[in-house]
Write an enzyme that holds these catalytic residues in place. Sequence first.
Site, PDB file in Angstrom:
ATOM      1  N   GLU A   3      -4.094  17.644 -11.071  1.00  0.00           N
ATOM      2  CA  GLU A   3      -4.563  18.106 -12.378  1.00  0.00           C
ATOM      3  C   GLU A   3      -6.066  18.401 -12.398  1.00  0.00           C
ATOM      4  OE1 GLU A   3      -2.501  16.430 -15.794  1.00  0.00           O
ATOM      5  OE2 GLU A   3      -4.281  16.751 -17.004  1.00  0.00           O
ATOM      6  N   ASN A  28       0.183  19.851 -20.930  1.00  0.00           N
ATOM      7  CA  ASN A  28      -0.105  18.988 -22.072  1.00  0.00           C
ATOM      8  C   ASN A  28      -0.110  19.748 -23.394  1.00  0.00           C
ATOM      9  OD1 ASN A  28      -0.451  16.580 -20.562  1.00  0.00           O
ATOM     10  ND2 ASN A  28      -2.391  17.389 -19.828  1.00  0.00           N
ATOM     11  N   HIS A  87       0.202  17.903 -26.656  1.00  0.00           N
ATOM     12  CA  HIS A  87       0.060  16.473 -26.391  1.00  0.00           C
ATOM     13  C   HIS A  87      -1.187  15.848 -27.016  1.00  0.00           C
ATOM     14  CE1 HIS A  87       3.387  17.228 -23.745  1.00  0.00           C
ATOM     15  NE2 HIS A  87       3.384  15.997 -23.276  1.00  0.00           N
ATOM     16  N   GLU A 126      10.155  18.821 -24.745  1.00  0.00           N
ATOM     17  CA  GLU A 126       9.436  19.173 -23.502  1.00  0.00           C
ATOM     18  C   GLU A 126      10.001  20.463 -22.894  1.00  0.00           C
ATOM     19  OE1 GLU A 126       6.732  17.571 -22.545  1.00  0.00           O
ATOM     20  OE2 GLU A 126       6.877  15.623 -23.561  1.00  0.00           O
ATOM     21  N   HIS A 135      -0.518  12.859 -29.225  1.00  0.00           N
ATOM     22  CA  HIS A 135      -0.993  11.496 -28.933  1.00  0.00           C
ATOM     23  C   HIS A 135      -1.653  10.886 -30.163  1.00  0.00           C
ATOM     24  CE1 HIS A 135      -1.105  12.060 -24.303  1.00  0.00           C
ATOM     25  NE2 HIS A 135       0.027  11.540 -24.707  1.00  0.00           N
ATOM     26  N   LYS A 139       3.295  11.705 -11.230  1.00  0.00           N
ATOM     27  CA  LYS A 139       2.454  10.825 -12.057  1.00  0.00           C
ATOM     28  C   LYS A 139       3.242   9.556 -12.353  1.00  0.00           C
ATOM     29  CE  LYS A 139      -0.457  14.099 -14.594  1.00  0.00           C
ATOM     30  NZ  LYS A 139      -0.757  14.629 -15.951  1.00  0.00           N
ATOM     31  N   ARG A 171       0.810  -1.237   0.000  1.00  0.00           N
ATOM     32  CA  ARG A 171       0.000   0.000   0.000  1.00  0.00           C
ATOM     33  C   ARG A 171       0.837   1.279   0.000  1.00  0.00           C
ATOM     34  NH1 ARG A 171      -2.844  -3.098   3.738  1.00  0.00           N
ATOM     35  NH2 ARG A 171      -4.625  -4.136   2.789  1.00  0.00           N
ATOM     36  N   LYS A 209       7.573  23.279 -13.765  1.00  0.00           N
ATOM     37  CA  LYS A 209       6.734  22.135 -13.421  1.00  0.00           C
ATOM     38  C   LYS A 209       6.476  22.102 -11.918  1.00  0.00           C
ATOM     39  CE  LYS A 209       5.452  17.506 -14.256  1.00  0.00           C
ATOM     40  NZ  LYS A 209       5.536  16.292 -15.035  1.00  0.00           N
ATOM     41  N   HIS A 219       7.848  10.091 -28.211  1.00  0.00           N
ATOM     42  CA  HIS A 219       6.830  10.969 -27.625  1.00  0.00           C
ATOM     43  C   HIS A 219       7.177  12.450 -27.856  1.00  0.00           C
ATOM     44  CE1 HIS A 219       3.925  12.414 -24.704  1.00  0.00           C
ATOM     45  NE2 HIS A 219       4.892  13.029 -24.050  1.00  0.00           N
ATOM     46  N   ARG A 273      -2.515  22.290 -14.130  1.00  0.00           N
ATOM     47  CA  ARG A 273      -1.532  21.276 -14.543  1.00  0.00           C
ATOM     48  C   ARG A 273      -1.775  20.798 -15.978  1.00  0.00           C
ATOM     49  NH1 ARG A 273       1.134  16.316 -11.030  1.00  0.00           N
ATOM     50  NH2 ARG A 273       2.384  15.534 -12.746  1.00  0.00           N
TER      51      ARG A 273
END
Length: 366
Positions: free
Chosen positions: A241, A249, A252, A189, A256, A147, A125, A231, A269, A245
Site C-alpha cells: 500500500e 479504501n 472507508h 465490498e 470508520h 493484511k 518468525r 483485488k 463494517h 492499494r
Amino acid sequence: MWFYKLMQTLHVELGERRYPIFIGSQLDPKQLLEPYIHGQQVMIVSNETVAPLYLSHYQEALKSLGKTVATCILPDGEKYKDIQHLNLIFDALLEAGFNRDCTVLALGGGVIGDMAGFASACFQRGVYFIQVPTTLLSQVDSSVGGKTGINHPLGKNMLGAFQQPQVVLADMAQLDTLPDRELSAGLSEVIKYALLGDADFLVWLEQNMDGLIGRDAELLAEAVYRSCAHKARIVANDEKEQGERALLNLGHTFGHAIESYLGYGTWLHGEAVATGMVMAADLSQRLGWISSDDVERTKKIIQRANLPISCPKIPLDEFLGYMAHDKKVLNGQLRLVLLKQLGQAVITKDFDVELMKQAILANQHG
Ligand code: NAD
Ligand code: GLY
C-alpha cells in the site's frame, strides 16, 4: 466421487509468493489444499460459530492426507480480535508441539483470518498460512492480499503484519448459513470494487443484485471472482500500500468514523462502508466530478443490497475527529478516495473541506 459444481481459479501474482484463489461451490479441500501444505502439522483456527458447521469437513480432509491436525477455537466476535486471544493461538501451537514447517489454516470470517494470519506471521518468525474464508466479506476482501492483524484498545487493526497465504479456498456453499445482514455487508465490498474500478461490473451488479441477495451460488461465485480479480491485480502492483492499494479504501474513511462513533459491533463494517461510499460519491458530485444521477445510481445499488445510505446524526466535530485518525492521513493531511466517474476512483488530498462537511451532513438522518 467429488465433482465441482463451479470452479474458477485466480492467482495473486507476487513472484515466488504467487498463490491461487479457488472459487466454487462444494470444493474438495483434500485435493485443492494438498499441494499447498508443506509440512505435516496443521493448526485450524476457527470460532465457536463456524467450527460446529464446517470444522469436521476440513479435519477429515486433512487427516486423510496423513496430516497431524490440531484446532484452536476462539470466541466469536470483533471484540476478541485482541492480543489476549491471539495468545491463545500461540498457546495452542506450542502445546501441540508445532514446529517451523507447520501450517495455520484460518476457517472463518475476516476476524479469524486476520488473527490466524497474524499468528502465523509471528509464530517462530513465520510459518505457512492458508485462508478458508467463510463470509462473503472475507471471500472478496480480507482473505486476499495478506493484511493480517488485531485491534489495540486505542485503534482498530493497529497491530499486524503482511502475511500472504499459500492458497485461498472460497466455497460458496458455506455462505448458505451466513446471516442475511452479513451477506449484505459482504456485498458492500463487492459494490466497492465496481465503483472504484469497473463500470461494467456495476452494470452487471445492477442486473444481478436480486439473484445475489437470493444467494444464487453461480452469481455469488461470479461476484467473488470479479471482486478478487480486482483485488489481486491491485495487490500484485502495490502489495504494501504505497499507492494504488489505498483505492480499496473507498468509503472507508467516512465508514470508520461511523463505526467508531456508533461503537464497533453496532453497525457492521460493510454497512458503515456503504454509507461511506454514498458520502464519497456525494462529495465527488459536489466537486463536479460525477453527476447527481451517478450519486442516485450509487445509492440505488447500495439500497438494493439492503445496505444503509445514511447514518444517524453524528456531531460534525466528532465525525471529523475520527476521520483524522484514519491510516490514510499522511503528514497530517487527510486523503480521501473519491470518484472521478463511476468505475474510476482516485486518492486525493485536493478537496474543499467545506464541501466534505456538506457531504457528511447531507447523508445523515434523524
Ligand atoms: P466476522 O469474521 O466477524 O464474521 C461475521 C459473523 O459471521 C461472525 O459472527 C462469524 O462467526 C459468522 N460466520 C462466519 N462464517 C459464517 C458462515 N459460513 N455461516 C454462519 N456464520 C458465519 O466478520 P467479517 O465481516 O467476515 O470480517 C470482518 C473483519 O475483517 C474485521 O475485523 C475487519 O477488520 C477485517 N478485515 C480485514 C481485511 C484485510 O484486508 N485483512 C479487509 C476487510 C476486513
Ligand atoms: N481491505 C483493503 C486492503 O486489503 O488493502
